[in-house]
Design an enzyme around this catalytic site. Structure first.
Site, PDB file in Angstrom:
ATOM      1  N   ASP A   1      -6.959   4.462  -4.628  1.00  0.00           N
ATOM      2  CA  ASP A   1      -7.638   4.346  -3.327  1.00  0.00           C
ATOM      3  C   ASP A   1      -8.244   5.729  -3.095  1.00  0.00           C
ATOM      4  O   ASP A   1      -8.446   6.485  -4.070  1.00  0.00           O
ATOM      5  CB  ASP A   1      -6.647   3.947  -2.228  1.00  0.00           C
ATOM      6  CG  ASP A   1      -7.337   3.575  -0.911  1.00  0.00           C
ATOM      7  OD1 ASP A   1      -7.941   2.493  -0.843  1.00  0.00           O
ATOM      8  OD2 ASP A   1      -7.305   4.377   0.050  1.00  0.00           O
TER       9      ASP A   1
ATOM     10  N   LYS B   1       0.866  -1.190   0.000  1.00  0.00           N
ATOM     11  CA  LYS B   1       0.000   0.000   0.000  1.00  0.00           C
ATOM     12  C   LYS B   1       0.892   1.226   0.000  1.00  0.00           C
ATOM     13  O   LYS B   1       2.048   1.151   0.435  1.00  0.00           O
ATOM     14  CB  LYS B   1      -0.881   0.002   1.252  1.00  0.00           C
ATOM     15  CG  LYS B   1      -2.094   0.902   1.152  1.00  0.00           C
ATOM     16  CD  LYS B   1      -3.266   0.245   0.455  1.00  0.00           C
ATOM     17  CE  LYS B   1      -4.378   1.232   0.194  1.00  0.00           C
ATOM     18  NZ  LYS B   1      -5.573   0.583  -0.379  1.00  0.00           N
TER      19      LYS B   1
HETATM   20  P1  NDP Z   1     -13.076   7.954  -2.775  1.00  0.00           P
HETATM   21  O1  NDP Z   1     -12.007   8.945  -2.551  1.00  0.00           O
HETATM   22  O2  NDP Z   1     -13.616   7.766  -4.127  1.00  0.00           O
HETATM   23  O3  NDP Z   1     -14.318   8.258  -1.804  1.00  0.00           O
HETATM   24  C1  NDP Z   1     -14.177   8.313  -0.419  1.00  0.00           C
HETATM   25  C2  NDP Z   1     -15.499   8.720   0.192  1.00  0.00           C
HETATM   26  O4  NDP Z   1     -15.394   8.650   1.612  1.00  0.00           O
HETATM   27  C3  NDP Z   1     -15.897  10.148  -0.134  1.00  0.00           C
HETATM   28  O5  NDP Z   1     -17.288  10.261  -0.123  1.00  0.00           O
HETATM   29  C4  NDP Z   1     -15.265  10.927   1.021  1.00  0.00           C
HETATM   30  O6  NDP Z   1     -15.883  12.158   1.279  1.00  0.00           O
HETATM   31  C5  NDP Z   1     -15.482   9.981   2.163  1.00  0.00           C
HETATM   32  N1  NDP Z   1     -14.401  10.154   3.155  1.00  0.00           N
HETATM   33  C6  NDP Z   1     -13.073  10.083   2.926  1.00  0.00           C
HETATM   34  N2  NDP Z   1     -12.381  10.337   4.051  1.00  0.00           N
HETATM   35  C7  NDP Z   1     -13.301  10.558   4.986  1.00  0.00           C
HETATM   36  C8  NDP Z   1     -13.224  10.870   6.353  1.00  0.00           C
HETATM   37  N3  NDP Z   1     -12.049  10.986   7.003  1.00  0.00           N
HETATM   38  N4  NDP Z   1     -14.376  11.002   7.005  1.00  0.00           N
HETATM   39  C9  NDP Z   1     -15.557  10.857   6.379  1.00  0.00           C
HETATM   40  N5  NDP Z   1     -15.701  10.593   5.089  1.00  0.00           N
HETATM   41  C10 NDP Z   1     -14.585  10.438   4.410  1.00  0.00           C
HETATM   42  O7  NDP Z   1     -12.491   6.560  -2.182  1.00  0.00           O
HETATM   43  P2  NDP Z   1     -12.972   5.097  -2.464  1.00  0.00           P
HETATM   44  O8  NDP Z   1     -14.448   5.058  -2.654  1.00  0.00           O
HETATM   45  O9  NDP Z   1     -12.094   4.519  -3.509  1.00  0.00           O
HETATM   46  O10 NDP Z   1     -12.579   4.363  -1.106  1.00  0.00           O
HETATM   47  C11 NDP Z   1     -13.449   4.311   0.026  1.00  0.00           C
HETATM   48  C12 NDP Z   1     -12.977   3.241   0.972  1.00  0.00           C
HETATM   49  O11 NDP Z   1     -12.960   1.972   0.304  1.00  0.00           O
HETATM   50  C13 NDP Z   1     -11.566   3.408   1.537  1.00  0.00           C
HETATM   51  O12 NDP Z   1     -11.525   2.873   2.842  1.00  0.00           O
HETATM   52  C14 NDP Z   1     -10.737   2.535   0.613  1.00  0.00           C
HETATM   53  O13 NDP Z   1      -9.520   2.107   1.239  1.00  0.00           O
HETATM   54  C15 NDP Z   1     -11.681   1.368   0.418  1.00  0.00           C
HETATM   55  N6  NDP Z   1     -11.426   0.553  -0.751  1.00  0.00           N
HETATM   56  C16 NDP Z   1     -11.394   1.117  -2.014  1.00  0.00           C
HETATM   57  C17 NDP Z   1     -11.180   0.328  -3.102  1.00  0.00           C
HETATM   58  C18 NDP Z   1     -11.260   0.872  -4.488  1.00  0.00           C
HETATM   59  O14 NDP Z   1     -11.206   0.063  -5.429  1.00  0.00           O
HETATM   60  N7  NDP Z   1     -11.422   2.154  -4.699  1.00  0.00           N
HETATM   61  C19 NDP Z   1     -10.882  -1.113  -2.959  1.00  0.00           C
HETATM   62  C20 NDP Z   1     -11.053  -1.623  -1.614  1.00  0.00           C
HETATM   63  C21 NDP Z   1     -11.274  -0.792  -0.568  1.00  0.00           C
HETATM   64  P3  NDP Z   1     -15.173  13.525   0.783  1.00  0.00           P
HETATM   65  O15 NDP Z   1     -15.350  13.561  -0.686  1.00  0.00           O
HETATM   66  O16 NDP Z   1     -15.896  14.593   1.516  1.00  0.00           O
HETATM   67  O17 NDP Z   1     -13.738  13.416   1.209  1.00  0.00           O
END
Ligand code: NDP
Length: 448
Positions: free
Chosen positions: A168, A128
């Site tokens: 991510d 990572k």
């Molecule tokens: P994105 O950046 O596309 O979206 C993240 C979302 O979570 C946004 O809505 C964001 O809101 C919100 N968010 C981020 N940080 C915080 C925080 N500290 N508190 C509250 N809300 C928060 O990321 P992903 O959708 O790709 O990833 C989401 C999760 O899934 C992560 O944990 C990631 O590790 C996990 N994941 C992702 C994969 C992938 O293929 N993308 C694969 C496996 C796991 P805002 O826009 O306001 O920041």
């Protein structure tokens, strides 16, 4: 030494060696504590040094990322890549760009990734990386300059048979495109397998964008099937509104669920008629705006400041898809009180340990992230296969393979849980199934 003492000794050693790494210590404890029955059955593995090695990254790389902002001012961020375990294949795991990124968070994500990748059955080790760079509010040119500066150091450490990063939080197709372009230029190599999550025109895989969200819903379909239920007419709450959340909503809706709420880091929206995903996609994928903008198109919906309160909404299925530690014990109690039957993690470690324990104790069927959200990395693995073959599979072909892999991950976690006499404990099932594969490969390869 018995299993319990062995595991405790390693946990104590990890805490001592990595003080202040809250997230990493949490992840290690969560996995190791569920391995006690495994070592009880395999006491001959206690003195093989597997746990001692598996909690220590094979390599960690830190680097300075200096770039020019639009005002001509030099900005400096930290870059980090943790190459955790290569027993099953090249290191594989995403890059996160978020101001909260630090060593503890990247190590916890890399550690989880080892077992998640093992569960996919594809030949991938765990890694990572990321940076404390905050992409919010940056211009497209600033994003490009940052990505190029980041890759100007990372390129030395990655490669299609060495380490294959992906996206991510904060790293989507745009950022992967800029990083891939720069890698290609400075290496003079069109080696597509070096990054996954690429655009379709230059080696990306169809379904990669949708994969984590779709995969999560396929996993939950398996959970529902086991309790003789389906998604039809279920009330679903999804946190986040990023890549994982959007495609979990899309697939759940297509299977007949009513998704009534989602969030971003500022607050959540509640729409009792069911969310309009086109509006959410416009806000997040086109305008890069705030979820509160939903009310501009759908004034009858409700917006509430503060993303944690989303779990107070009554639902049948809860899918935390935002970030780590977003669902705590109080939220878990609310969900149970309101009759929620299934919780499955789209994000990595979104539920605190106390919340998970509460679900397990109160018969909420719980899908842990390392199994439930493995669809993203599984499809990255399929992207690597297509790059090696120099072929592109159709959307349907990849989607079918993804579904098959998610079914197999579920069966592997479930069968292991049943085998260890705790049939509804998919945390135990996923941890033991994933760990066993990595441990056997490490044993076979000698002391490294
Ligand atoms: P994105 O950046 O596309 O979206 C993240 C979302 O979570 C946004 O809505 C964001 O809101 C919100 N968010 C981020 N940080 C915080 C925080 N500290 N508190 C509250 N809300 C928060 O990321 P992903 O959708 O790709 O990833 C989401 C999760 O899934 C992560 O944990 C990631 O590790 C996990 N994941 C992702 C994969 C992938 O293929 N993308 C694969 C496996 C796991 P805002 O826009 O306001 O920041």
């Amino acid at each position: 030494m018995n299993s319990k003492d062995y595991i405790q000794e390693i946990i104590t050693q990890v805490e001592k060696r990595n003080p202040n790494e809250v997230e990493f210590n949490h992840a290690v404890k969560e996995v190791l504590n569920s391995l006690e029955p495994y070592f009880n059955r395999n006491p001959h593995l206690i003195n093989k040094g597997i746990l001692e090695r598996i909690v220590e990254p094979e390599r960690q790389i830190y680097f300075r990322v200096a770039w020019l902002d639009d005002l001509g001012k030099v900005q400096v961020n930290r870059g980090l890549r943790v190459q955790f375990n290569s027993a099953l294949g090249p290191y594989k795991g995403g890059l996160r760009f978020h101001p909260s990124v630090n060593q503890s968070i990247i190590k916890f994500l890399g550690f989880e990734q080892i077992f998640k990748n093992a569960l996919t059955t594809l030949p991938m080790g765990g890694g990572k990386g990321g940076s404390d760079f905050n992409p919010k509010g940056k211009s497209d040119n600033e994003i490009m300059r940052f990505c190029q500066a980041f890759m100007s150091e990372l390129y030395r450490h990655i490669g299609s048979d060495v380490d294959v990063p992906a996206g991510d939080i904060g790293v989507g197709a745009r950022e992967i495109g800029y990083m891939y372009g720069y890698y290609k230029k400075i290496q003079n190599l069109h080696t597509q397998g070096v990054l996954t999550g690429k655009g379709i025109l230059y080696g990306g895989s169809l379904v990669r964008t949708q994969a984590t969200g779709y995969g999560l819903v396929y996993f939950v379909e398996n959970m529902l099937n086991d309790i003789n239920e389906t998604f039809k007419n279920k009330q679903v709450v999804v946190s986040g509104s990023g890549n994982v959340a959007i495609y979990a909503i899309e697939k759940a809706q297509s299977l007949g669920a009513k998704v009534i709420a989602c969030s971003d880091s500022n607050g959540y929206i509640y729409d009792k008629n069911g969310l309009d995903l086109n509006v959410i996609k416009k806000i997040k994928e086109v305008n890069r705006g705030r979820i509160s903008d939903y009310l501009i198109d759908i004034p009858n919906a409700t917006y509430v400041e503060g993303f944690r309160n989303i779990w107070s909404i009554p639902c049948d299925i809860a899918l935390p898809c935002a970030t780590q530690d977003e669902l705590d014990l109080d939220s878990a109690k609310q969900l149970v009180k309101n009759g929620c039957k299934i919780v499955a993690e789209g994000a990595n470690m979104p539920c605190t340990q106390e919340a998970v324990n509460y679900f397990l104790k109160h018969s909420v069927y719980f899908g842990p992230g390392k199994a439930a959200n493995a669809g993203g990395v599984a499809t990255s693995g399929l992207e690597m296969s297509q790059n090696s073959l120099r072929l592109s599979w159709t959307f349907e072909e990849v989607d079918q393979k993804l579904k098959q892999i998610m079914n197999e991950i579920y069966q592997s976690a479930k069968t292991t849980a049943v085998n260890y006499n705790d049939p509804n404990n998919l945390v135990l099932g996923a941890n033991i199934a994933g760990f066993n594969k990595v441990a056997q490969a490490m044993l076979a390869q000698g002391i490294l």
